[in-house]
Scaffold this motif. Structure first.
Motif, PDB file in Angstrom:
ATOM      1  N   TRP A 185      -2.309   0.575  -7.505  1.00 37.69           N
ATOM      2  CA  TRP A 185      -3.339   0.457  -6.674  1.00 37.69           C
ATOM      3  C   TRP A 185      -4.215  -0.840  -6.755  1.00 37.69           C
ATOM      4  CZ3 TRP A 185      -3.227   3.221  -2.778  1.00 37.69           C
ATOM      5  CH2 TRP A 185      -2.912   4.541  -2.856  1.00 37.69           C
ATOM      6  N   CYS A 233      -8.917   1.297  -3.003  1.00 39.64           N
ATOM      7  CA  CYS A 233      -7.935   1.070  -4.015  1.00 39.64           C
ATOM      8  C   CYS A 233      -7.971   1.110  -5.356  1.00 39.64           C
ATOM      9  CB  CYS A 233      -6.870   0.040  -3.408  1.00 39.64           C
ATOM     10  SG  CYS A 233      -5.830   0.395  -2.010  1.00 39.64           S
ATOM     11  N   ALA A 279       1.007   4.185  -2.879  1.00 40.48           N
ATOM     12  CA  ALA A 279       0.539   5.777  -2.533  1.00 40.48           C
ATOM     13  C   ALA A 279       1.867   6.539  -2.713  1.00 40.48           C
ATOM     14  CB  ALA A 279       0.464   5.606  -0.777  1.00 40.48           C
ATOM     15  N   HIS A 280       3.251   5.938  -2.331  1.00 32.65           N
ATOM     16  CA  HIS A 280       4.293   6.597  -2.921  1.00 32.65           C
ATOM     17  C   HIS A 280       4.305   6.942  -4.343  1.00 32.65           C
ATOM     18  CE1 HIS A 280       8.594   6.934  -3.794  1.00 32.65           C
ATOM     19  NE2 HIS A 280       8.794   7.829  -2.703  1.00 32.65           N
ATOM     20  N   VAL A 294       0.914  -1.409  -0.022  1.00 38.02           N
ATOM     21  CA  VAL A 294      -0.116   0.050   0.114  1.00 38.02           C
ATOM     22  C   VAL A 294       0.854   1.154   0.149  1.00 38.02           C
ATOM     23  CG1 VAL A 294      -1.676   1.315   1.211  1.00 38.02           C
ATOM     24  CG2 VAL A 294      -1.922  -1.300   1.185  1.00 38.02           C
ATOM     25  N   ALA A 295       1.972   1.223   0.972  1.00 39.03           N
ATOM     26  CA  ALA A 295       2.896   2.297   0.974  1.00 39.03           C
ATOM     27  C   ALA A 295       3.588   2.583  -0.599  1.00 39.03           C
ATOM     28  CB  ALA A 295       3.908   1.980   1.828  1.00 39.03           C
ATOM     29  N   GLN A 345       1.829   7.297  -6.200  1.00 36.75           N
ATOM     30  CA  GLN A 345       0.704   8.414  -6.517  1.00 36.75           C
ATOM     31  C   GLN A 345       1.237   9.609  -6.301  1.00 36.75           C
ATOM     32  OE1 GLN A 345      -2.114   7.488  -7.941  1.00 36.75           O
ATOM     33  NE2 GLN A 345      -2.101   9.653  -8.434  1.00 36.75           N
ATOM     34  N   TRP A 346       1.865   9.869  -5.190  1.00 36.10           N
ATOM     35  CA  TRP A 346       2.373  11.109  -4.480  1.00 36.10           C
ATOM     36  C   TRP A 346       3.439  11.500  -5.699  1.00 36.10           C
ATOM     37  CZ3 TRP A 346       3.108   8.788   0.704  1.00 36.10           C
ATOM     38  CH2 TRP A 346       1.718   9.009   1.433  1.00 36.10           C
ATOM     39  N   THR A 374      -7.038   7.197 -11.097  1.00 31.48           N
ATOM     40  CA  THR A 374      -5.634   7.430 -11.565  1.00 31.48           C
ATOM     41  C   THR A 374      -5.061   6.792 -12.727  1.00 31.48           C
ATOM     42  OG1 THR A 374      -4.499   6.082  -9.947  1.00 31.48           O
ATOM     43  CG2 THR A 374      -5.142   8.287  -9.302  1.00 31.48           C
ATOM     44  N   LEU A 399      -9.076   4.239  -6.727  1.00 33.70           N
ATOM     45  CA  LEU A 399      -7.944   5.053  -7.022  1.00 33.70           C
ATOM     46  C   LEU A 399      -7.328   4.620  -8.225  1.00 33.70           C
ATOM     47  CD1 LEU A 399      -6.489   5.172  -3.340  1.00 33.70           C
ATOM     48  CD2 LEU A 399      -6.830   7.314  -4.821  1.00 33.70           C
TER      49      LEU A 399
END
Lengths: 78, 531
Positions: free
Chosen positions: B198, B186, A63-64, A59-60, A66-67, B193, B189
């Motif tokens: 995800w 997710c 997310a990373h 998940v990290a 995505q950022w 995106t 997302l």
């Protein structure tokens, strides 16, 4: 591959995955199972802990990225 | 390609973010009182205020008076597993660690079961997962339909009786639904995106949900259906393969961990038993029970929204419907039907209902009646949920919601046995429900009359009483426990137990009374049979 074929192939694969352990299971073991020895608790906890950490890492990772994409997008807009 | 979370692709409703933006036209006109009202209604503060109310009310409904009634049978099993995991001597002999389900939740709560006979820590943990689900539903609704829909969806799930009743118990379904909802976020997302990572995260979270309760694996099928119906998300294929590997690999952790820890044969036995169980409810069970538990009005609003807003349909509805239809159809076909099994679809229903409410409030061109109508509809949905949910807190025994109430008197009866009966004395009950509760609170071994001698027709944890008459005559069981709950379900086994009491001169040594079937009556009677 068409949509319906994809659904069919996917569901068949999943059914095989779900049914596999059942086919391997031995119903005769059910009779004597309640006397089976207690599992090693530390091993169980350790394996589950690794699984949770793995998911947190995935998940990290998502997310990373995505950022990173958002930051890159803002850079390009400037 | 870059993607921005705030700019959804595909057909989109007018979102509150758009409405918040002041335009030149608006600046030129003097706002009327109605405009001011609209501005307030569309404001960010109102939406976040609604979310705050959802979290506070949902938190109260899930956390208030959790120790009012003792644990029920399923709770006893999961809490007992947690206690056995940390070696609590009171439980180790009576609750084997490996039973019918994976152990993630039991491991998480186990530190609070190291000593004594606690019955609420697991409930608090379950409730916190429930509150976390409210927050995730907000994120999901926000991603799919805007902030207002997210806030309304959070409010709907916060007061939904189905979510409340299951979040107040030590059950696996609440934590599982937290992880499946995170997976759904997710997927939203991914679609917003088009970042394939995800999808991998969704697969991993579904794997974690499966490690909480194996039924979550069904939702991998929902993901396949979604990807098949919206094929642009199939590529790049490496992410699809990674997601499948993450979900199935983590799910495989359950049997592998069980086998490595030495409980493989028992795990297989449970699997065989789960798959060979006889049907416990008819075909109409889910069609009648679940809409009532979710809220008939909420379900109707979600359906009405789908119909009336069909021209705005996009991947969003495909995703939510796949999340609802796949588990519903699967468990409708599956012979064993558990009341909590469909909790995983409740967040999707809440978001669809919220979508309809938000669309009515934000309908363009705006009219006073649409705003009032949307707010009124939302208020009606919340009221329809909060009334039965409040009753679950204030008077769970009288609540008509399925799965509520527990077994009042069971905790007190078990504690009495703990204090007054020798620790090694075996107890006979009508069914395994009371046997589990007696085991939990007393620590005494307890067996049930109704457990089948056929190993394929019984839970592998339970020992059958092959010849009850001989067992009582021989003194194996000196304490026989009758309870009104089991008697109502199994009148024949109730009669058998009472016949044994009469035959061997059993006398009443303790009774517990509680409200049952609308009247205060004896719900647990403990008999002692002379040697």
């Amino acid at each position: 591959m068409s949509r319906s074929r994809r659904v069919l192939v996917g569901l068949t694969a999943l059914l095989v995955v779900v049914a596999g352990p059942v086919l391997l299971a031995d119903p005769a073991q059910a009779a004597g199972s309640s006397t089976a020895r207690e599992p090693q608790r530390a091993v169980l906890v350790a394996i589950y802990a690794v699984a949770v950490l793995l998911v947190a890492a995935v998940v990290a990772w998502a997310a990373h990225s995505q950022w990173g994409r958002r930051a890159q997008g803002q850079e390009e807009e400037r | 390609m870059t993607a921005d979370l705030t700019s959804p692709s595909g057909p989109e409703l007018v979102g509150p973010d758009t409405l918040d933006t002041p335009t030149a036209d608006r600046l030129e006109v003097v706002p009327s009182p109605l405009d001011l009202l609209r501005a307030r209604v569309t404001g960010r503060a109102v939406d976040l205020g609604v979310l705050a109310v959802a979290l506070v009310v949902g938190g109260w409904l899930r956390l208030a008076d959790l120790g009012g009634v003792g644990v029920n049978s399923d709770e006893a099993v999961y809490a007992g597993q947690a206690a056995s995991l940390v070696g609590n001597e009171h439980f180790v002999g009576n609750f084997p660690v490996v039973r019918a389900h994976p152990l993630l939740f039991q491991i998480l709560i186990s530190p609070w079961y190291a000593d004594g006979v606690p019955d609420t820590p697991g409930r608090y943990a379950s409730a916190l997962f429930g509150i976390g689900t409210i927050a995730l539903v907000f994120v999901l609704g926000h991603l799919l339909y805007g902030r207002r829909a997210g806030a309304i969806a959070a409010l709907l799930i916060a007061v939904m009786p189905y979510a409340v009743v299951l979040s107040r118990q030590v059950l696996l379904d609440g934590p599982m639904t937290f992880f499946t909802t995170a997976a759904l976020v997710c997927l939203a997302l991914l679609a917003r995106t088009e970042n394939g990572r995800w999808l991998v995260a969704a697969g991993a979270l579904l794997g974690l949900a499966t490690l909480t309760k194996e039924t979550a694996l069904i939702l991998v099928m929902a993901v396949f259906v979604f990807l098949s119906l919206v094929p642009r998300f199939w590529r790049p294929k490496r992410y699809v393969a990674l997601a499948a590997a993450a979900a199935l690999g983590l799910a495989a952790t359950y049997p592998i961990a069980t086998a490595l820890a030495g409980g493989g044969s028992r795990g297989q036995s449970y699997l065989v038993w789960q798959l060979s169980r006889r049907p416990n409810h008819d075909f109409l069970f889910y069609l009648t029970e679940i809409p009532v538990a979710i809220g008939v009005l909420t379900v109707a609003t979600a359906v009405a929204g789908l119909v009336l807003l069909r021209r705005r349909s996009s991947w969003r509805e495909t995703l939510l419907l796949a999340w609802i239809v796949v588990p519903f159809v699967f468990f409708e076909i599956w012979p064993v039907k558990g009341f909590p099994y469909l909790l995983v679809l409740a967040p999707a229903v809440a978001v669809l209902a919220a979508r309809a409410c938000a669309a009515l409030i934000d309908l363009t061109p705006r009219r006073a009646w649409t705003v009032v109508g949307g707010v009124g509809l939302t208020a009606a949905l919340v009221l329809a949920g909060v009334v039965p949910s409040s009753q679950l807190v204030t008077d769970p025994v009288a609540s008509p919601t399925a799965g509520s109430g527990g077994s009042p008197g069971g905790r007190e009866a078990g504690s009495w046995i703990d204090a007054n009966v020798p620790a090694s004395a075996k107890v006979m009950t009508i069914g395994p429900t009371m046997a589990n509760i007696v085991r939990y609170y007393s620590g005494n071994p307890s067996d049930a009359l109704s457990v089948s001698p056929n190993p394929l027709h019984r839970n592998p944890s339970y020992q059958p009483i092959v010849n009850p008459d001989h067992a009582v005559r021989a003194g194996t069981y000196r304490y026989l426990v009758w309870d009104a709950y089991s008697a109502a379900r199994s009148p024949s086994f109730s009669s058998r137990l009472l016949a044994l009491v009469r035959k061997y001169g059993g006398r009443v040594v303790h009774t517990e009374s509680a409200v049952f079937d609308g009247a205060t009556r004896e719900v647990v009677v403990i008999y002692e049979v002379p040697r």
